[in-house]
Design an enzyme around this catalytic site. Structure first.
Site, mmCIF file in Angstrom:
data_model
loop_
_atom_site.group_PDB
_atom_site.id
_atom_site.type_symbol
_atom_site.label_atom_id
_atom_site.label_comp_id
_atom_site.label_asym_id
_atom_site.label_seq_id
_atom_site.Cartn_x
_atom_site.Cartn_y
_atom_site.Cartn_z
ATOM 1 N N ALA A 135 0.813 -1.212 0.000
ATOM 2 C CA ALA A 135 0.000 0.000 0.000
ATOM 3 C C ALA A 135 0.848 1.265 0.000
ATOM 4 O O ALA A 135 0.334 2.371 -0.014
ATOM 5 C CB ALA A 135 -0.927 0.005 1.215
ATOM 6 N N ASP A 184 12.471 5.208 4.261
ATOM 7 C CA ASP A 184 11.506 4.354 4.952
ATOM 8 C C ASP A 184 12.143 3.702 6.178
ATOM 9 O O ASP A 184 11.535 3.619 7.248
ATOM 10 C CB ASP A 184 10.986 3.261 4.011
ATOM 11 C CG ASP A 184 10.455 3.829 2.712
ATOM 12 O OD1 ASP A 184 10.181 5.043 2.666
ATOM 13 O OD2 ASP A 184 10.332 3.066 1.745
HETATM 14 C C1 GLA Z 1 9.758 4.152 -1.747
HETATM 15 C C2 GLA Z 1 11.232 3.959 -1.435
HETATM 16 C C3 GLA Z 1 11.773 5.170 -0.690
HETATM 17 C C4 GLA Z 1 11.457 6.468 -1.427
HETATM 18 C C5 GLA Z 1 9.978 6.519 -1.802
HETATM 19 C C6 GLA Z 1 9.648 7.702 -2.683
HETATM 20 O O1 GLA Z 1 9.017 4.189 -0.556
HETATM 21 O O2 GLA Z 1 11.422 2.808 -0.663
HETATM 22 O O3 GLA Z 1 13.157 5.028 -0.490
HETATM 23 O O4 GLA Z 1 12.274 6.597 -2.559
HETATM 24 O O5 GLA Z 1 9.546 5.338 -2.466
HETATM 25 O O6 GLA Z 1 9.803 8.892 -2.003
#
Ligand code: GLA
Length: 394
Positions: A135, A184
């Protein structure tokens, strides 16, 4: 029992069923939602995510006493599609990729710890999680950080959040095959309750930014999932790196708007649009941070709208129904808050940061969207919780 207690109970029961004994320790790491700074982490920029009250829990305990090899054993429960079978591997032999995703992921974390010079002791773990999978809420980062924390703490290592995040990222890059940035994992490892995390993705310096008490964070799941995510993500990353090389800078963080505009005639138009998103997005992080702390919803409305349009028109990671939903929610909110696509895109979720009395307006807009949409969208308010930690269970 609250949500977390239920999750702990499932991890405990899974451990008991798999190994016939009680676990001795429990660890947790949350998912995240990104408020602003999208597709800028792998361009060395600033991002502003916050952890959400959905987590991966790891129950841990000693290895089976009669076994002589240095075995690591894992079982995953409750991970949706990822739940299947058990895994065991030898900590002394080279760690080879396992058979499916979650097994690879655990092996990747143990190997990544080793590559950073940290030795993991033989142990047994059971993993349970309630971060929605696919998600855009970083179930994968929560999984990786929770396993990294459990393995390192259990092995007597006291690792900083930055190291846990780097380990979890390396595991995803090398064992799972996603060229994700560090946002993240850092959000999962280092967040502070009721705050967002302002993170410099180059230095990994971070600062908690308070979320004004009048604000609520609502995640609107569009229901749209796209299988292409990984290849398209890796392609966006490659495009950004191509522009950085073109201008002779280390990363797009080092490119200013003037230079980009002057260079436009010599740049492929798609690459130009990618860079215009990133350079523009970098300027949106600070105003959103300030507005978040002050509860200034008019600024949130305006800047998040710009951010959404930039993701849709320049970075090409949105889809027409997502744009439609974002617009309907934005119109319903007016100056009461902002809404935009969050995470990697190609489906997934919108995030709204709005006055906490604006929930009815959001629900009403979603209701109207659902009357005409193929897939129903669903809203949920999340509480920003703190990052990965051991849980003391009585
Ligand atoms: C995913 C990647 C992150 C980041 C986002 C976009 O969640 O895991 O490292 O690049 O996309 O901001």
């Amino acid at each position: 029992m609250d949500r977390r207690e239920r999750l702990i109970a499932r991890a405990r029961q899974g451990f008991r069923l798999a190994y016939g004994v009680e676990p001795t320790r429990f660890f947790a790491a949350p998912g995240r939602v990104n408020l602003i700074g999208e597709h800028v982490d792998y361009n060395d920029g600033f991002v502003l995510p916050c952890a959400i009250d959905r987590e991966t829990i790891v129950a841990a305990g000693p290895p089976a006493p009669q076994i002589r090899e240095k075995l690591f054993e894992a079982v995953a429960l409750d991970m949706g599609e990822m739940a299947s079978a058990r895994d065991r591997f030898d900590l002394v032999a080279p760690i080879r990729p396992g058979e499916n995703n979650w097994q690879n992921h655990v092996r990747g974390v143990v190997q990544a710890l080793g590559r950073y010079g940290h030795r993991v002791r033989p142990m047994r773990i059971a993993i349970a999680g309630d971060v929605p999978i696919g998600a855009g809420l970083s179930s994968s980062a929560a999984f990786g950080v929770a396993v990294a924390l459990a393995c390192s703490d259990y092995s007597g290592l006291d690792l900083a959040p930055e190291m846990l995040a780097k380990v979890a990222q390396l595991a995803e890059n090398d064992f799972v095959g996603c060229a994700c940035g560090i946002m993240d994992q850092m959000a999962s490892a280092a967040s502070v309750a009721d705050h967002a995390l302002l993170l410099d993705c180059r230095s990994l310096d971070f600062m908690p930014v308070p979320i004004h008490q009048s604000l609520a964070i609502t995640v609107i799941d569009t229901g749209i999932r796209r299988s292409l995510t990984e290849s398209a993500f890796n392609q966006r990353r490659a495009e950004c790196e191509a522009v950085a090389r073109h201008f002779g800078v280390k990363a797009l963080r080092d490119l200013d708007f003037g230079t980009l505009l002057r260079g436009e005639p010599d740049l492929d138009h798609t690459l130009f649009r990618r860079a215009r998103h990133v350079v523009g997005e970098l300027d949106r992080v600070e105003p959103v941070g300030v507005a978040l702390a002050k509860g200034d919803t008019a600024v949130l409305a305006q800047v998040m709208r710009e951010a959404h349009l930039s993701l849709a028109e320049d970075f090409d990671v949105s889809l027409p129904p997502i744009d439609r939903l974002a617009q309907m929610v934005a119109e319903a909110l007016g100056d009461a808050g902002g809404v935009r696509l969050t995470g990697a895109g190609f489906g997934g979720c919108l995030v709204a940061v709005a006055r906490d009395d604006a929930g009815a307006a959001i629900d009403e807009a979603i209701g109207r969207y659902n009357d005409e949409a193929d897939l129903p969208a669903r809203a949920e308010v999340f509480r920003p919780i703190s990052g990965a930690a051991e849980i003391m269970v009585g």
